[in-house]
Design a protein around this motif. Structure first.
Motif, short mmCIF file in Angstrom:
data_model
loop_
_atom_site.label_atom_id
_atom_site.label_comp_id
_atom_site.label_asym_id
_atom_site.label_seq_id
_atom_site.Cartn_x
_atom_site.Cartn_y
_atom_site.Cartn_z
N ALA A 135 -5.45 -3.17 -3.57
CA ALA A 135 -5.36 -3.83 -2.27
C ALA A 135 -5.89 -2.91 -1.18
CB ALA A 135 -3.90 -4.20 -1.97
N ARG A 136 -6.45 -3.52 -0.15
CA ARG A 136 -6.93 -2.74 0.99
C ARG A 136 -5.78 -2.03 1.69
NH1 ARG A 136 -10.53 -5.10 6.06
NH2 ARG A 136 -10.68 -3.11 7.20
N ALA A 137 -4.60 -2.67 1.65
CA ALA A 137 -3.43 -2.06 2.28
C ALA A 137 -3.11 -0.70 1.69
CB ALA A 137 -2.22 -2.99 2.17
N GLU A 138 -3.28 -0.58 0.34
CA GLU A 138 -3.02 0.70 -0.33
C GLU A 138 -3.95 1.78 0.20
OE1 GLU A 138 -3.11 2.67 -4.83
OE2 GLU A 138 -3.24 0.50 -4.56
N GLY A 139 -5.24 1.46 0.28
CA GLY A 139 -6.20 2.44 0.79
C GLY A 139 -5.94 2.79 2.23
N ASP A 140 -5.57 1.78 3.06
CA ASP A 140 -5.29 2.05 4.47
C ASP A 140 -4.13 3.02 4.63
OD1 ASP A 140 -7.31 0.39 5.21
OD2 ASP A 140 -6.04 -1.33 5.69
N VAL A 141 -3.06 2.79 3.87
CA VAL A 141 -1.88 3.64 4.00
C VAL A 141 -2.18 5.06 3.51
CG1 VAL A 141 0.47 4.06 3.18
CG2 VAL A 141 -0.23 1.76 3.84
N ILE A 142 -2.72 5.19 2.31
CA ILE A 142 -2.94 6.51 1.73
C ILE A 142 -3.96 7.30 2.55
CG2 ILE A 142 -3.81 7.73 -0.29
CD1 ILE A 142 -2.58 5.56 -2.02
N ASN A 165 -4.91 6.97 5.74
CA ASN A 165 -4.43 7.35 7.07
C ASN A 165 -3.30 8.36 7.01
OD1 ASN A 165 -5.76 5.63 9.38
ND2 ASN A 165 -5.51 4.23 7.65
N VAL A 166 -2.44 8.26 6.00
CA VAL A 166 -1.36 9.25 5.85
C VAL A 166 -1.94 10.62 5.57
CG1 VAL A 166 0.49 10.00 4.33
CG2 VAL A 166 0.48 7.67 5.21
N ARG A 167 -2.92 10.70 4.66
CA ARG A 167 -3.46 12.02 4.29
C ARG A 167 -4.35 12.59 5.39
NH1 ARG A 167 -4.29 10.90 -2.20
NH2 ARG A 167 -2.12 11.43 -2.73
N LEU A 168 -4.92 11.73 6.22
CA LEU A 168 -5.64 12.24 7.39
C LEU A 168 -4.68 12.90 8.36
CD1 LEU A 168 -8.23 9.41 8.12
CD2 LEU A 168 -8.73 11.73 7.36
N ARG A 169 -3.48 12.35 8.45
CA ARG A 169 -2.49 12.88 9.40
C ARG A 169 -1.67 14.02 8.80
NH1 ARG A 169 -1.11 9.75 13.72
NH2 ARG A 169 1.08 10.33 13.57
N TRP A 170 -1.33 13.91 7.49
CA TRP A 170 -0.43 14.90 6.87
C TRP A 170 -0.87 15.10 5.41
CZ3 TRP A 170 2.37 17.90 9.69
CH2 TRP A 170 3.41 18.65 9.14
N PRO A 171 -1.86 15.96 5.18
CA PRO A 171 -2.50 16.05 3.86
C PRO A 171 -1.57 16.46 2.72
CG PRO A 171 -3.82 17.13 5.56
CD PRO A 171 -2.51 16.84 6.17
N VAL A 172 -0.47 17.12 2.99
CA VAL A 172 0.35 17.68 1.90
C VAL A 172 1.27 16.64 1.27
CG1 VAL A 172 0.29 19.99 2.87
CG2 VAL A 172 2.12 18.43 3.54
#
Length: 426
Positions: free
Chosen positions: A173-180, A182-189
């Motif tokens: 789903a596109r939602a999965e890619g959007d969440v992962i 954007n989260v890793r752009l903000r907090w990679p760890v």
């Protein structure tokens, strides 16, 4: 707008051949321009009659004053159409929301700019909400609200720095890619544990319930996100299922609902600890921005340095003040007050003793003068004599001697021994 048989395209589009009048006369060498075909569609649709149509509202936008845009879906089949209207129609449509069943009167219309077909509405009435999905969801919402499942004091705070996020979404789903992303752009760890489920249809509620329970039982998961992209109202109905709502309410792990777009809503949004308008919005809310955190750390480090520098400077000035005090640069000055005190005490003591000696000397002199004045010698010095009998007693009465007794007379200068020749008594 009607078809003009004398229509000629703009100069840039003109060809040496005249345009065909009928569609059957067009060829690859002599085609119609898009604008002409769109105009023919418009002319044909204009001849269609007005119609009453019934369906369920899946999307409605009346935010712009004087206009309404509605997506109307068939009650039985997965078929929808666009309805728009203005003025009185927009005012009449404003009270309706997603899920309402309505009956709309309008006329088919083609928007030539995009050659899109829609229904231009001029009247809208409620079709009766007794058996609509929205009515059933409203009843369930009231029931669950009465149980306190939507109360604010039940909301759990999100972890400030999650280590692992549980993500519930559809596979690929596109939602999965959007969440992962954007989260890793903000907090990679941060890490993810993704559980794929059906996000619409009959299997959706049971899949979502099982996924929530699975991730809630996982000790590594700090927060759960339930994500799905936008869709029609009935496509999202699985997230308003009672079992899904109760599973979310029973979860001990904080849960974020990120279903559809900002205008979409489900009962899961009401029970979730946080409702995100979109999956991307959930990614922004579940983790901090590493750049903002770095800036915050830098700001605090700068503040710490400024405070430490200020403290060190203050202490340095204090030490310099101590070091420059006369008590350290000239320590003997500390003894000067005590020396002056001793000198003054010595002077006062000397003066006091002198006064005491003078007073004592004066007293002695007075006593000496008094003794001198009262002593027998002073009497002798005035010409008197002390007469003593032979036994040494001072003679003070003539009856105590007789003729022939020997008397000793002490004078101012010398002693005279004589014999009594005559005794005269008065």
């Amino acid at each position: 707008m009607t078809w003009n048989p004398d229509y000629n395209p703009p100069t840039a589009q003109r060809t040496s051949k005249p345009l065909p009048r009928l569609a059957s006369e067009t060829t690859a060498d002599n085609p119609w321009p898009v604008s002409l075909l769109s105009e023919k569609f418009y002319t044909a649709v204009e001849r269609w009659p007005s119609v009453w149509v019934a369906g369920q509202i899946t999307q409605i936008n009346t935010r712009r004053q004087g206009s309404a845009y509605i997506t109307l879906r068939d009650d039985q089949q997965d078929i929808a159409m666009e309805v728009n209207g203005f003025g009185r129609f927009a005012a009449a449509a404003a009270p309706f929301v997603q899920g309402d069943r309505v009956i709309i009167h309008g006329k088919p219309n083609v928007w030539m700019k995009r050659t899109s077909l829609s229904l231009r509405g001029d009247a809208i009435i409620a079709a009766g909400a007794g058996g609509s999905l929205k009515a059933m969801i409203d009843e369930l919402r009231k029931k669950l609200k009465g149980e306190g499942l939507f109360d604010a004091d039940r909301k759990k705070p999100l972890p400030e720095f999650p280590h692992c996020i549980g993500l519930i979404c559809a596979p690929q789903a596109r939602a999965e890619g959007d969440v992962i992303t954007n989260v890793r752009l903000r907090w990679p760890v941060v890490g993810f544990k993704v559980t794929h489920v059906h996000v619409q249809g009959e299997q959706c509620p049971s899949d979502v319930v099982a996924a929530i329970r699975q991730l809630d039982a996982d000790p590594d998961v700090d927060v759960i996100i339930v994500a799905r992209g936008g869709g029609a109202f009935e496509d999202l109905i699985g997230f308003s299922d009672e079992n899904v709502v109760r599973a979310a309410a029973a979860a001990h792990t904080p849960l974020i609902s990120a279903i559809g777009h900002e205008d979409d809503w489900t009962l899961l949004d009401l029970v979730a600890d946080l409702r995100a308008s979109t999956p991307t919005d959930a990614a922004k809310k579940v983790v901090p921005d590493v750049h903002e955190q770095m800036q915050l750390i830098q700001v605090n480090l700068d503040r710490m340095r400024v405070r430490i520098d200020a403290t060190v400077s203050n202490e340095t000035r204090l030490i310099e003040g101590y070091a420059n005090r006369p008590s350290l640069t000239q320590p003997l000055t500390m003894l000067e007050p005590h020396q002056r005190f001793l000198d003054d005490a010595r002077t006062r003591m000397r003066i006091g003793l002198t006064r005491i000696l003078d007073d004592a000397s004066l007293t002695i002199e007075k006593a000496h003068a008094s003794l001198t004045a009262l002593s027998p010698q002073s009497t002798l010095d005035r010409g008197y004599a002390v007469v003593q009998c032979a036994d040494g007693h001072v003679l003070d009465d003539a009856d105590k001697v007789k003729t022939g007794d020997q008397l000793t007379m002490t004078l101012k200068h010398g002693i005279v021994v004589s014999e009594v020749k005559t005794v005269t008594k008065e």
